[in-house]
Each structure stands twice: as C-alpha cells, then as structure tokens.
Design an enzyme around this catalytic site. Structure first.
Site, PDB file in Angstrom:
ATOM      1  NE  ARG A 246       8.553   2.523   6.113  1.00  0.00           N
ATOM      2  CZ  ARG A 246       7.420   2.424   5.432  1.00  0.00           C
ATOM      3  NH1 ARG A 246       6.356   3.110   5.820  1.00  0.00           N
ATOM      4  NH2 ARG A 246       7.341   1.630   4.365  1.00  0.00           N
ATOM      5  CD  GLU A 275       6.572   0.383  13.043  1.00  0.00           C
ATOM      6  OE1 GLU A 275       6.210  -0.231  12.019  1.00  0.00           O
ATOM      7  OE2 GLU A 275       6.287   1.581  13.251  1.00  0.00           O
ATOM      8  CG  HIS A 307       3.350   0.471   9.790  1.00  0.00           C
ATOM      9  ND1 HIS A 307       4.707   0.310   9.723  1.00  0.00           N
ATOM     10  CD2 HIS A 307       2.983   1.023   8.604  1.00  0.00           C
ATOM     11  CE1 HIS A 307       5.163   0.733   8.558  1.00  0.00           C
ATOM     12  NE2 HIS A 307       4.124   1.182   7.850  1.00  0.00           N
TER      13      HIS A 307
END
Length: 334
Positions: A246, A275, A307
C-alpha cells in the site's frame, strides 16, 4: 505486522441456498466471471459498473450482501445508506480493506470481509520490479524508445550478490521469498509472526543490511509510514525500495529527497501515496493531481506502475469466486 487471510472454503449447505448479491464497481472482465460463476453457487448477481456510493446504495435494497472494488473509498455516509437499505455484509474484492472504515461499518451493523487470491500474481510482479530496478530498465527503455541503443553508464547488479529484506511474510511475502531462493541471494525477513524458514531480524537491522527492501505488510495504524524519514536514513547507501503493498507504507515526502540525492539507488512502486483519483484513470490530457506522483514519474530511477501487481486472469478468477463464497458463508452464519 502479521496477517491472516481467508481461505477458499464454503459450507456444503451453502451452495443450495439461493441468494442475491449486489456487485458494485464491476469491470467488464469481472462481470463476465460473476455471470459465469454465480449460477454455480445458486446466486443471482445484480451488477453495476458504478462504484458504491450514498447515491446508489438503493440498488442493494433487499440484498444483505454486496461486493465492492478496492478502487474507490467507501465513505461513512455510504455505509450508513447501505445499512438503511438492509446490507449487513460487504465483501471487498481485495486483500486490503483500508478503503473502508471497518469499525464504523460494524457500528451501523455491517460486517466487512476481504478475499484471498493468487499470491503468485503479486510475488511474480515483485520479482519483476526488483530485476528492473537493479538493471536500470526504466532509463534503458526510455532511451531505446528514442532509438538510442548505447549501453547505460551504470552496470546492473545480480540478485545473487545482494541481500534482500522482506518486510511482511504472509502469503505474498512468503511467495516472494520462495522465488528469491532460486536466485541465490541472501534473504532477511521481518514480521511479528514467523511464517517461513528464513532468518528473521529486527526491522532496523533489516534496513541496515539490505540492498533491496520489499514491503508486503498490510496498511494499519502501526505500519503507516513504516518507511519514514528516520528509517529511510537507516537504509544502506544505494539501496532499492520495492512496494507492492500500500502506498502509505512509505512516507513519500521522505523518499523523494532520498532518491534525488542518490542516497537511494532506486525505487519500484506499484502503489504510491496520493494515487487515488490518478491510478485507473486516463490522465494523458490533464495534469497529475498529485505532485508526489508526478515527481516520482519523472525520475529515471523510480519505476511507477498503477497498482496492478494483482492484475492477472488467475487472480481475477480467485477474487470473483471468493467474493461469492464470502457472501454465501455470511448468509449461512459463518
């Protein structure tokens, strides 16, 4: 930093129970799988591409269980609206659930569950990022795209000559370690629970000794900014940082100057603070909202990807199936 994940189990009685599940934030490829797999479990899916919100909570009226994507924050107002229409369980299609306030959900009568999926997807991607970082592939690919095929000034490094520190040894961290063994490198690990046969050391020692540090711990209060300014200063000069966990595990304001000064030789980040609203969107015709993301993207020794370490067909099938199983197990009182 220990972490346990749900298994792929479903009560034998569950599959005979007809159920309805409302699936929010469902992409086209996910929808195909939900429609194919749901009938096998006796489930009727209601599918929408829209992310769950206070405005569309009514779609779940009469449905006790819903499935949501990890790509959008689920606000407290949304949770309250879901509770009011009768939702009692949310299965998030992700391992992490930092996009949902689980305590608040519980306070309004909603349980939250996560899913397990192929750990190989993230582990493979992590090794790819390591290799790209130590072989300077971002700058090399940029030059090749411009038809400059000269060799780079800096030579790459081989994993067998390096020490790799793995922070978090749950399913994904352990899968990364299994892959690293094949490269013959020295491996160190840190976790509050020992899950694999490797040398475990305190975090400060791991940071001081490792040429590569890779993060695989969940984001909770104790791990937010796990790599802050103080800990980044403890890293070996010329170390590389990998993050497929994360974004907020790393203090972006601390890692940018370390990369600029050369204190860090590189970073390969599949997740970045800030993000949200950028990753999963086409930003070609608009400025990047996050200054940090934009600055990292410009650096030749910082690899940024949106991601996507989980983004494989195998992991998607696992995610959809386990979302359905989670909801059925909840309906059956498990």
């Amino acid at each position: 930093m220990g972490y346990s994940e749900p298994g792929r189990t479903v009560d034998s009685q569950v599959t005979s129970l007809p159920s309805e599940i409302t699936i929010y934030g469902c992409g086209e490829d996910e929808a195909v799988l939900f429609r194919a797999l749901a009938p096998r479990f006796g489930v009727l899916p209601t599918i929408t591409e829209a992310a769950v919100s206070e405005a569309n909570a009514e779609l779940a009226t009469g449905t006790r269980c819903i499935s949501v994507s990890h790509k959008t924050q689920v606000t407290d107002r949304t949770l309250l609206a879901l509770s009011r229409v009768g939702v009692r369980y949310i299965s998030t299609r992700s391992i992490g659930f930092n996009h949902i306030d689980v305590a608040y959900a519980r306070s309004v009568g909603i349980s939250v569950g996560n899913v397990s999926y192929s750990s190989d997807s993230v582990a493979d991607y992590t090794l790819m990022l390591m290799l790209m970082a130590v072989r300077h592939m971002k700058s090399m690919l940029r030059r090749a795209d411009a038809h400059d095929y000269r060799l780079p000034d800096r030579r790459g490094r081989e994993l067998r000559d390096l020490t790799v520190g793995v922070v978090g040894t749950g399913r994904i961290g352990s899968a990364v370690i299994d892959r690293l063994r094949g490269f013959g490198c020295r491996i160190l690990a840190h976790d509050t629970r020992r899950g694999t046969s490797v040398r475990y050391v305190p975090l400060d020692e791991l940071l001081h000794e490792s040429d590569i540090v890779t993060l695989h711990t969940p984001l909770v209060a104790d791990t937010r900014h796990l790599l802050d300014r103080r800990r980044i200063a403890q890293l070996k000069h010329g170390a590389v940082v990998i993050n497929t966990g994360r974004g907020a595990l790393i203090d972006t304001d601390a890692i940018i100057p370390a990369l600029q000064s050369g204190r860090l030789a590189g970073a390969a980040l599949d997740v970045v603070e800030g993000e949200e609203g950028i990753f999963y969107h086409d930003c070609r015709s608009k400025p990047i909202a996050s200054t940090a993301v934009a600055r990292l993207q410009e650096m030749p020794h910082a690899i940024i990807s949106p991601h996507m370490a989980f983004h494989t067909d195998h992991a998607l099938t696992d995610t959809v199936e386990n979302s359905i199983i989670n909801c059925l197990n909840f309906a059956n009182g498990r």
